[in-house]
Enzyme design. Sequence first.
Site, PDB file in Angstrom:
ATOM      1  N   ARG A  89      -9.113   5.703   6.156  1.00 58.87           N
ATOM      2  CA  ARG A  89      -8.015   4.719   6.005  1.00 58.87           C
ATOM      3  C   ARG A  89      -8.553   3.322   5.758  1.00 58.87           C
ATOM      4  O   ARG A  89      -8.007   2.330   6.261  1.00 58.87           O
ATOM      5  CB  ARG A  89      -7.093   4.695   7.234  1.00 58.87           C
ATOM      6  CG  ARG A  89      -6.190   5.883   7.489  1.00 58.87           C
ATOM      7  CD  ARG A  89      -5.264   6.216   6.333  1.00 58.87           C
ATOM      8  NE  ARG A  89      -5.952   7.086   5.414  1.00 58.87           N
ATOM      9  CZ  ARG A  89      -6.125   8.392   5.607  1.00 58.87           C
ATOM     10  NH1 ARG A  89      -5.621   8.967   6.648  1.00 58.87           N
ATOM     11  NH2 ARG A  89      -6.769   9.126   4.733  1.00 58.87           N
ATOM     12  N   SER A 145       2.474   6.466   9.391  1.00 59.34           N
ATOM     13  CA  SER A 145       1.756   6.307  10.661  1.00 59.34           C
ATOM     14  C   SER A 145       1.517   4.827  10.945  1.00 59.34           C
ATOM     15  O   SER A 145       0.971   4.125  10.099  1.00 59.34           O
ATOM     16  CB  SER A 145       0.402   7.010  10.608  1.00 59.34           C
ATOM     17  OG  SER A 145       0.609   8.385  10.396  1.00 59.34           O
ATOM     18  N   GLU A 204      -2.360   0.794  11.227  1.00 57.98           N
ATOM     19  CA  GLU A 204      -2.764   1.252   9.889  1.00 57.98           C
ATOM     20  C   GLU A 204      -2.212   0.340   8.785  1.00 57.98           C
ATOM     21  O   GLU A 204      -2.923   0.045   7.814  1.00 57.98           O
ATOM     22  CB  GLU A 204      -2.286   2.695   9.673  1.00 57.98           C
ATOM     23  CG  GLU A 204      -2.658   3.237   8.319  1.00 57.98           C
ATOM     24  CD  GLU A 204      -2.246   4.672   8.115  1.00 57.98           C
ATOM     25  OE1 GLU A 204      -2.584   5.525   8.961  1.00 57.98           O
ATOM     26  OE2 GLU A 204      -1.588   4.957   7.103  1.00 57.98           O
TER      27      GLU A 204
HETATM   28  C1  FAD Z   1       7.222   7.692   5.119  1.00 57.71           C
HETATM   29  C2  FAD Z   1       5.791   7.252   4.838  1.00 57.71           C
HETATM   30  C3  FAD Z   1       4.766   8.186   4.836  1.00 57.71           C
HETATM   31  C4  FAD Z   1       3.440   7.774   4.579  1.00 57.71           C
HETATM   32  N1  FAD Z   1       2.449   8.715   4.605  1.00 57.71           N
HETATM   33  C5  FAD Z   1       1.167   8.356   4.340  1.00 57.71           C
HETATM   34  C6  FAD Z   1       0.114   9.340   4.366  1.00 57.71           C
HETATM   35  O1  FAD Z   1       0.341  10.519   4.573  1.00 57.71           O
HETATM   36  N2  FAD Z   1      -1.152   8.913   4.121  1.00 57.71           N
HETATM   37  C7  FAD Z   1      -1.441   7.608   3.857  1.00 57.71           C
HETATM   38  O2  FAD Z   1      -2.632   7.300   3.651  1.00 57.71           O
HETATM   39  N3  FAD Z   1      -0.481   6.664   3.820  1.00 57.71           N
HETATM   40  C8  FAD Z   1       0.818   7.000   4.058  1.00 57.71           C
HETATM   41  N4  FAD Z   1       1.817   6.053   4.053  1.00 57.71           N
HETATM   42  C9  FAD Z   1       1.464   4.654   3.793  1.00 57.71           C
HETATM   43  C10 FAD Z   1       1.675   4.190   2.325  1.00 57.71           C
HETATM   44  O3  FAD Z   1       2.634   4.973   1.673  1.00 57.71           O
HETATM   45  C11 FAD Z   1       0.408   4.210   1.514  1.00 57.71           C
HETATM   46  O4  FAD Z   1      -0.583   3.414   2.123  1.00 57.71           O
HETATM   47  C12 FAD Z   1       0.625   3.706   0.073  1.00 57.71           C
HETATM   48  O5  FAD Z   1      -0.555   3.863  -0.679  1.00 57.71           O
HETATM   49  C13 FAD Z   1       1.046   2.239   0.011  1.00 57.71           C
HETATM   50  O6  FAD Z   1       1.440   1.965  -1.316  1.00 57.71           O
HETATM   51  P1  FAD Z   1       2.401   0.776  -1.673  1.00 57.71           P
HETATM   52  O7  FAD Z   1       2.473   0.713  -3.148  1.00 57.71           O
HETATM   53  O8  FAD Z   1       3.695   0.945  -0.957  1.00 57.71           O
HETATM   54  O9  FAD Z   1       1.593  -0.460  -1.077  1.00 57.71           O
HETATM   55  P2  FAD Z   1       2.190  -1.811  -0.469  1.00 57.71           P
HETATM   56  O10 FAD Z   1       2.821  -1.500   0.844  1.00 57.71           O
HETATM   57  O11 FAD Z   1       3.006  -2.515  -1.468  1.00 57.71           O
HETATM   58  O12 FAD Z   1       0.846  -2.618  -0.205  1.00 57.71           O
HETATM   59  C14 FAD Z   1      -0.047  -2.205   0.814  1.00 57.71           C
HETATM   60  C15 FAD Z   1      -1.286  -3.115   0.784  1.00 57.71           C
HETATM   61  O13 FAD Z   1      -1.980  -2.914  -0.438  1.00 57.71           O
HETATM   62  C16 FAD Z   1      -2.032  -4.117  -1.198  1.00 57.71           C
HETATM   63  N5  FAD Z   1      -1.813  -3.736  -2.601  1.00 57.71           N
HETATM   64  C17 FAD Z   1      -0.815  -2.973  -3.115  1.00 57.71           C
HETATM   65  N6  FAD Z   1      -1.001  -2.812  -4.436  1.00 57.71           N
HETATM   66  C18 FAD Z   1      -2.116  -3.489  -4.750  1.00 57.71           C
HETATM   67  C19 FAD Z   1      -2.831  -3.712  -5.977  1.00 57.71           C
HETATM   68  N7  FAD Z   1      -2.430  -3.204  -7.132  1.00 57.71           N
HETATM   69  N8  FAD Z   1      -3.956  -4.479  -5.917  1.00 57.71           N
HETATM   70  C20 FAD Z   1      -4.396  -5.025  -4.751  1.00 57.71           C
HETATM   71  N9  FAD Z   1      -3.768  -4.854  -3.574  1.00 57.71           N
HETATM   72  C21 FAD Z   1      -2.644  -4.088  -3.589  1.00 57.71           C
HETATM   73  C22 FAD Z   1      -0.914  -5.007  -0.640  1.00 57.71           C
HETATM   74  O14 FAD Z   1      -1.211  -6.388  -0.851  1.00 57.71           O
HETATM   75  C23 FAD Z   1      -0.943  -4.607   0.820  1.00 57.71           C
HETATM   76  O15 FAD Z   1      -1.992  -5.286   1.465  1.00 57.71           O
HETATM   77  C24 FAD Z   1       3.152   6.426   4.314  1.00 57.71           C
HETATM   78  C25 FAD Z   1       4.207   5.477   4.313  1.00 57.71           C
HETATM   79  C26 FAD Z   1       5.509   5.898   4.573  1.00 57.71           C
HETATM   80  C27 FAD Z   1       6.626   4.878   4.560  1.00 57.71           C
END
Ligand code: FAD
Length: 363
Positions: free
Chosen positions: A176, A253, A355
Amino acid sequence: MSDVSAQPAAEGHTDHPVSLAEYTTLRLGGAAGRLETAASAEEIVQKVQEARLRDEEVLILAGGSNVVVGDAGFPGAVVLVRSRGLRVVAEDGDEVTVRVEAGEPWDDLVAATVANGWSGLECLSGIPGSAGATPIQNVGAYGQEVAETITGVQVYDRTDGAVGRIDAADCGFAYRSSVFKYSSRWVVLSVDFRLVRSPLSGPVRYAELARTLGVEVGDRVPLADARATVLRLRAGKGMVLDPADPDTRSVGSFFTNPVLDRESYELFRGRIAGLEKVPHWPGAGDTVKLSAAWLIEHAGFPKGYAGPEGVAISSKHTLALTNRSGTASTAALVALARDIRDGVHARFGVTLHPEPVLINCTI
Ligand SMILES: Cc1cc2nc3c(=O)[nH]c(=O)nc-3n(C[C@H](O)[C@H](O)[C@H](O)COP(=O)(O)OP(=O)(O)OC[C@H]3O[C@@H](n4cnc5c(N)ncnc54)[C@H](O)[C@@H]3O)c2cc1C
């Protein structure tokens, strides 16, 4: 095709404060100073450069599924990543390398790889958010993580204004985590994944998944079966976004599984004498990984445990903290997180770490 944002809201360009709660899966967070939508890699770079010229702080936001934004919001410019598309950039025997734009919805990508018979991402089905965010915390689930398939990441480097590539070996991928997490230096523009042309999944590593599929750990199954089963398991735990299910108003999580060095693990064992069957796995090096969910439950925080303002532990998954009422504040959510962290520490002497990325708030 779905939108990367869990709850699509009006997008475009605003010069006035906009509530970030509209853009996060927790539905929490105060206002952004202004909001810019970037529909291509070039636009992402341009919007970030413009903000720099205006001397503004920048927050890169994609699906908003791994951020906790404070009630005071973010005073600077929020750049919404909405670039789309994927293309094959290399083929070598059975291997195919796919370049994916940062804003591509992650689960659309996984579905496309399964439909094309490309193996490597199938166990990561149903995770919300964007492809470009997956390297940030080395997204993983059900025995797979993106570090296994990412070969490189195209980035904009905010320190020197250059667009370049970071090879996987330099991404610092760990559980992570990566060099990108908690660093605002790089903006991910696209990600290269090396996949294998195969109708079958990689070896199934996760015991619960193998059991549900009716196979042994290490067996391979048809890609579509792996995807369907992962989606079913996740939905049962509230881990697939569903606007009708308040248990999914979360960041998935909230805490990572703690990783202890050998000495800390022995101390922990001393504290749990008499408690049998504490789930644990070997971590990297001489470390032991514990189950955060087990620690939380055994410290007195069961599923459904409620905090202030209608925030609560999910009724389906101990690790998910939810804005169950839909009307809570970030302060209430972090108060619940703090109670849990402190309760686990008091009971077991183990510190849980969040996380998601915390923006203008802290636990
Ligand atoms: C219901 C649910 C289930 C989930 N299950 C999992 C799981 O099984 N495993 C897991 O690992 N995660 C899980 N997650 C967490 C999440 O979905 C992941 O971490 C996902 O990759 C985040 O993507 P996002 O586009 O929503 O990022 P955001 O929430 O928009 O951003 C997260 C972080 O990344 C940065 N960021 C985003 N895009 C970029 C970019 N292009 N360049 C630089 N920085 C960037 C942002 O600034 C922020 O710091 C879950 C979340 C939810 C709500």
